[in-house]
Scaffold this motif. Sequence first.
Motif, mmCIF file in Angstrom:
data_model
loop_
_atom_site.group_PDB
_atom_site.id
_atom_site.type_symbol
_atom_site.label_atom_id
_atom_site.label_comp_id
_atom_site.label_asym_id
_atom_site.label_seq_id
_atom_site.Cartn_x
_atom_site.Cartn_y
_atom_site.Cartn_z
ATOM 1 N N ARG A 89 1.009 -1.549 0.175
ATOM 2 C CA ARG A 89 -0.032 0.081 0.182
ATOM 3 C C ARG A 89 1.135 0.737 0.048
ATOM 4 N NH1 ARG A 89 -4.962 2.925 2.427
ATOM 5 N NH2 ARG A 89 -5.113 4.260 1.338
ATOM 6 N N ILE A 90 2.016 1.507 0.906
ATOM 7 C CA ILE A 90 2.986 2.641 0.406
ATOM 8 C C ILE A 90 3.140 2.429 -0.520
ATOM 9 C CG2 ILE A 90 5.261 3.515 2.138
ATOM 10 C CD1 ILE A 90 4.051 1.388 4.314
ATOM 11 N N ALA A 91 3.676 1.341 -1.546
ATOM 12 C CA ALA A 91 4.488 1.671 -2.482
ATOM 13 C C ALA A 91 3.654 2.019 -4.034
ATOM 14 C CB ALA A 91 5.435 0.094 -2.688
ATOM 15 N N GLU A 92 2.024 1.337 -3.466
ATOM 16 C CA GLU A 92 0.944 2.745 -3.985
ATOM 17 C C GLU A 92 1.041 3.761 -4.342
ATOM 18 O OE1 GLU A 92 -1.632 -0.725 -3.699
ATOM 19 O OE2 GLU A 92 -1.266 -1.525 -4.637
ATOM 20 N N GLU A 93 1.181 4.267 -2.715
ATOM 21 C CA GLU A 93 0.559 5.419 -2.508
ATOM 22 C C GLU A 93 1.769 6.320 -3.109
ATOM 23 O OE1 GLU A 93 -2.277 7.350 -1.387
ATOM 24 O OE2 GLU A 93 -3.613 5.148 -1.667
ATOM 25 N N LEU A 94 3.250 5.815 -2.932
ATOM 26 C CA LEU A 94 4.294 6.733 -3.389
ATOM 27 C C LEU A 94 4.430 6.565 -5.148
ATOM 28 C CD1 LEU A 94 6.150 5.824 -1.292
ATOM 29 C CD2 LEU A 94 6.113 8.102 -0.988
ATOM 30 N N THR A 95 3.695 5.937 -5.268
ATOM 31 C CA THR A 95 3.535 5.632 -6.398
ATOM 32 C C THR A 95 2.822 6.691 -7.597
ATOM 33 O OG1 THR A 95 4.363 3.035 -7.063
ATOM 34 C CG2 THR A 95 3.299 4.244 -8.961
ATOM 35 N N ARG A 96 1.965 6.910 -7.009
ATOM 36 C CA ARG A 96 0.771 7.923 -7.367
ATOM 37 C C ARG A 96 0.550 9.214 -7.109
ATOM 38 N NH1 ARG A 96 -2.412 10.371 -4.546
ATOM 39 N NH2 ARG A 96 -2.279 10.225 -2.430
ATOM 40 N N ILE A 97 1.377 9.357 -5.909
ATOM 41 C CA ILE A 97 1.942 10.891 -5.585
ATOM 42 C C ILE A 97 3.378 11.010 -6.487
ATOM 43 C CG2 ILE A 97 3.331 12.252 -3.961
ATOM 44 C CD1 ILE A 97 2.098 10.251 -2.008
ATOM 45 N N ARG A 98 4.810 10.085 -6.997
ATOM 46 C CA ARG A 98 4.679 10.906 -8.193
ATOM 47 C C ARG A 98 4.397 10.862 -8.851
ATOM 48 N NH1 ARG A 98 10.437 6.810 -7.353
ATOM 49 N NH2 ARG A 98 11.576 7.124 -5.526
ATOM 50 N N ARG A 99 3.554 9.606 -9.924
ATOM 51 C CA ARG A 99 2.800 10.295 -10.751
ATOM 52 C C ARG A 99 2.470 11.561 -11.227
ATOM 53 N NH1 ARG A 99 2.077 4.679 -12.653
ATOM 54 N NH2 ARG A 99 4.270 3.880 -13.054
ATOM 55 N N GLY A 100 1.790 12.354 -9.682
ATOM 56 C CA GLY A 100 1.171 13.099 -9.288
ATOM 57 C C GLY A 100 2.127 14.611 -9.936
ATOM 58 N N LEU A 101 3.228 14.053 -9.723
ATOM 59 C CA LEU A 101 4.393 15.260 -9.966
ATOM 60 C C LEU A 101 5.363 14.659 -11.535
ATOM 61 C CD1 LEU A 101 6.093 14.927 -6.258
ATOM 62 C CD2 LEU A 101 4.509 16.717 -7.791
ATOM 63 N N ASP A 102 4.402 14.061 -12.709
ATOM 64 C CA ASP A 102 5.085 13.548 -13.257
ATOM 65 C C ASP A 102 6.742 13.127 -13.072
ATOM 66 O OD1 ASP A 102 3.218 15.031 -14.852
ATOM 67 O OD2 ASP A 102 3.815 16.712 -15.181
ATOM 68 N N ILE A 103 6.371 12.407 -12.470
ATOM 69 C CA ILE A 103 7.730 11.199 -12.457
ATOM 70 C C ILE A 103 7.254 9.854 -12.170
ATOM 71 C CG2 ILE A 103 9.568 10.356 -11.310
ATOM 72 C CD1 ILE A 103 8.993 12.576 -9.142
ATOM 73 N N LYS A 104 7.386 9.077 -13.339
ATOM 74 C CA LYS A 104 7.248 8.171 -14.206
ATOM 75 C C LYS A 104 7.324 6.514 -13.042
ATOM 76 C CE LYS A 104 7.538 9.919 -18.774
ATOM 77 N NZ LYS A 104 6.309 9.718 -19.893
ATOM 78 N N GLU A 105 9.099 6.864 -12.844
ATOM 79 C CA GLU A 105 9.574 5.694 -11.780
ATOM 80 C C GLU A 105 8.649 5.188 -10.589
ATOM 81 O OE1 GLU A 105 11.168 8.384 -13.033
ATOM 82 O OE2 GLU A 105 12.956 7.271 -14.473
ATOM 83 N N ALA A 106 7.784 3.881 -10.810
ATOM 84 C CA ALA A 106 7.236 3.321 -9.892
ATOM 85 C C ALA A 106 7.783 3.253 -8.787
ATOM 86 C CB ALA A 106 6.636 2.092 -10.143
ATOM 87 N N VAL A 107 7.295 3.520 -8.206
ATOM 88 C CA VAL A 107 7.971 2.553 -6.022
ATOM 89 C C VAL A 107 7.776 0.932 -6.412
ATOM 90 C CG1 VAL A 107 8.199 2.372 -3.330
ATOM 91 C CG2 VAL A 107 7.964 4.759 -5.465
ATOM 92 N N THR A 108 8.747 -0.033 -6.147
ATOM 93 C CA THR A 108 8.805 -1.122 -5.858
ATOM 94 C C THR A 108 8.229 -1.043 -4.044
ATOM 95 O OG1 THR A 108 11.114 -1.509 -5.272
ATOM 96 C CG2 THR A 108 9.648 -1.682 -7.315
ATOM 97 N N ILE A 109 7.762 -2.577 -3.877
ATOM 98 C CA ILE A 109 7.973 -2.928 -2.465
ATOM 99 C C ILE A 109 8.812 -3.434 -1.841
ATOM 100 C CG2 ILE A 109 7.383 -5.533 -2.843
ATOM 101 C CD1 ILE A 109 5.280 -5.893 -0.872
ATOM 102 N N ASP A 110 10.199 -3.222 -2.878
ATOM 103 C CA ASP A 110 11.464 -3.855 -2.357
ATOM 104 C C ASP A 110 11.613 -2.211 -1.802
ATOM 105 O OD1 ASP A 110 11.197 -7.110 -2.020
ATOM 106 O OD2 ASP A 110 11.938 -6.669 -4.345
#
Length: 77
Positions: free
Chosen positions: A26-47
């Motif tokens: 869930r933390i990885a998904e939220e950080l990825t969502r925030i990054r996408r909102g900032l136009d950062i394409k790299e996703a955050v992984t669970i690792d």
Amino acid sequence: MTKVKRLDKAEKEFVKETCGFYKDIRIAEELTRIRRGLDIKEAVTIDQVRKARYRMGLSKQSGRGVCKLRKKDNDNE
């Protein structure tokens, strides 16, 4: 091979603040969502989340669906 954007200071703080009640995924998904909102394409992984937590000394209790932090045993009496 593509470079993976490391977690920045604010993202690590988010992990620290939320790891007691969110699962790592869930933390990885939220950080990825925030990054996408900032136009950062790299996703955050669970690792990435798990390793950041370990580096901060935050470990979770074992068990399926458990989101609680493990208490440290610093008292060796």
